[in-house]
Design a protein around this motif. Sequence first.
Motif, mmCIF file in Angstrom:
data_model
loop_
_atom_site.group_PDB
_atom_site.id
_atom_site.type_symbol
_atom_site.label_atom_id
_atom_site.label_comp_id
_atom_site.label_asym_id
_atom_site.label_seq_id
_atom_site.Cartn_x
_atom_site.Cartn_y
_atom_site.Cartn_z
ATOM 1 N N THR A 1 0.666 -1.156 -0.054
ATOM 2 C CA THR A 1 0.291 -0.185 -0.206
ATOM 3 C C THR A 1 0.890 1.232 -0.178
ATOM 4 O O THR A 1 2.090 1.313 0.474
ATOM 5 C CB THR A 1 -0.841 0.045 1.240
ATOM 6 O OG1 THR A 1 -0.181 -0.022 2.452
ATOM 7 C CG2 THR A 1 -2.006 -1.237 1.039
ATOM 8 N N LYS B 1 -5.058 9.027 2.694
ATOM 9 C CA LYS B 1 -5.735 8.163 1.738
ATOM 10 C C LYS B 1 -4.760 7.280 1.482
ATOM 11 O O LYS B 1 -3.554 7.375 0.660
ATOM 12 C CB LYS B 1 -6.665 8.745 0.390
ATOM 13 C CG LYS B 1 -7.640 9.645 0.823
ATOM 14 C CD LYS B 1 -8.585 10.017 -0.202
ATOM 15 C CE LYS B 1 -9.634 10.918 0.069
ATOM 16 N NZ LYS B 1 -10.322 11.495 -1.049
ATOM 17 N N SER B 2 -5.043 5.670 1.578
ATOM 18 C CA SER B 2 -4.329 4.685 0.912
ATOM 19 C C SER B 2 -4.571 4.146 -0.156
ATOM 20 O O SER B 2 -5.879 3.889 -0.600
ATOM 21 C CB SER B 2 -4.275 3.604 2.186
ATOM 22 O OG SER B 2 -3.531 4.056 3.007
ATOM 23 N N TYR B 3 -3.634 3.716 -1.068
ATOM 24 C CA TYR B 3 -3.958 2.853 -2.342
ATOM 25 C C TYR B 3 -3.155 1.686 -2.473
ATOM 26 O O TYR B 3 -2.104 1.618 -2.133
ATOM 27 C CB TYR B 3 -3.338 3.741 -3.684
ATOM 28 C CG TYR B 3 -4.189 5.362 -3.550
ATOM 29 C CD1 TYR B 3 -5.474 5.664 -4.285
ATOM 30 C CD2 TYR B 3 -3.734 6.222 -2.535
ATOM 31 C CE1 TYR B 3 -5.960 6.651 -3.956
ATOM 32 C CE2 TYR B 3 -4.432 7.349 -2.418
ATOM 33 C CZ TYR B 3 -5.570 7.656 -3.396
ATOM 34 O OH TYR B 3 -6.432 8.790 -3.256
ATOM 35 N N LYS B 4 -3.846 0.836 -3.015
ATOM 36 C CA LYS B 4 -3.036 -0.604 -3.067
ATOM 37 C C LYS B 4 -2.474 -0.750 -4.415
ATOM 38 O O LYS B 4 -2.902 -0.461 -5.370
ATOM 39 C CB LYS B 4 -4.422 -1.783 -3.066
ATOM 40 C CG LYS B 4 -4.150 -3.232 -3.230
ATOM 41 C CD LYS B 4 -3.447 -3.617 -1.683
ATOM 42 C CE LYS B 4 -3.188 -5.209 -1.791
ATOM 43 N NZ LYS B 4 -2.489 -5.311 -0.642
ATOM 44 N N TYR C 1 -6.709 5.356 -10.322
ATOM 45 C CA TYR C 1 -7.227 4.012 -9.604
ATOM 46 C C TYR C 1 -8.440 3.806 -9.657
ATOM 47 O O TYR C 1 -9.392 4.668 -10.265
ATOM 48 C CB TYR C 1 -6.927 4.373 -7.918
ATOM 49 C CG TYR C 1 -7.785 5.626 -7.570
ATOM 50 C CD1 TYR C 1 -9.017 5.210 -7.004
ATOM 51 C CD2 TYR C 1 -7.543 6.758 -7.438
ATOM 52 C CE1 TYR C 1 -9.823 6.223 -6.356
ATOM 53 C CE2 TYR C 1 -7.967 7.697 -7.149
ATOM 54 C CZ TYR C 1 -9.312 7.524 -6.442
ATOM 55 O OH TYR C 1 -10.188 8.423 -5.957
ATOM 56 N N GLU D 1 -11.467 -0.735 -1.838
ATOM 57 C CA GLU D 1 -10.139 -0.729 -1.668
ATOM 58 C C GLU D 1 -9.801 0.282 -2.938
ATOM 59 O O GLU D 1 -10.323 0.040 -3.920
ATOM 60 C CB GLU D 1 -9.100 -1.958 -1.878
ATOM 61 C CG GLU D 1 -9.243 -2.450 -0.684
ATOM 62 C CD GLU D 1 -7.986 -3.522 -0.330
ATOM 63 O OE1 GLU D 1 -7.213 -3.647 0.426
ATOM 64 O OE2 GLU D 1 -8.008 -4.226 -1.648
ATOM 65 N N ASN D 2 -8.998 1.445 -2.926
ATOM 66 C CA ASN D 2 -8.466 2.361 -3.826
ATOM 67 C C ASN D 2 -7.349 1.192 -4.484
ATOM 68 O O ASN D 2 -6.269 1.218 -3.957
ATOM 69 C CB ASN D 2 -8.162 3.713 -3.528
ATOM 70 C CG ASN D 2 -9.220 4.293 -2.753
ATOM 71 O OD1 ASN D 2 -10.285 4.248 -3.334
ATOM 72 N ND2 ASN D 2 -8.856 5.257 -1.751
ATOM 73 N N VAL E 1 -4.582 1.028 -7.359
ATOM 74 C CA VAL E 1 -3.748 1.783 -8.392
ATOM 75 C C VAL E 1 -3.974 0.947 -9.885
ATOM 76 O O VAL E 1 -3.572 -0.150 -9.913
ATOM 77 C CB VAL E 1 -2.367 2.159 -8.001
ATOM 78 C CG1 VAL E 1 -1.244 2.797 -8.973
ATOM 79 C CG2 VAL E 1 -2.288 2.696 -6.596
#
Length: 86
Positions: free
Chosen positions: A36, A43-46, A66, A72-73, A75
């Motif tokens: 992540t 904000k978090s992004y996978k 994304y 889940e966000n 990418v």
Amino acid sequence: MPTLIGAVAATFLLCTAAFAGQTEGLIKKIDKDALTLTLDDGKSYKLNAETDLDALKPGMDIVIAYDVTNGENVVTDMQLPDSDSD
């Protein structure tokens, strides 16, 4: 009836488009174990397993495309700053 079907189809397309996004910011944290990336807005992004994590550094400016999948966000694309100054 065809008008109703067309309206439902158009609504579905609009809803689908709402689940994709683009953002930019500074990288705050990279979690290599969870794959992540957290930006300075919190904000978090996978990331996917093929991402070159060594190319990502905290404080780096990044642009992310994304999709929202299962809450889940995720990418789909990213743009890193040019490294011409090295």
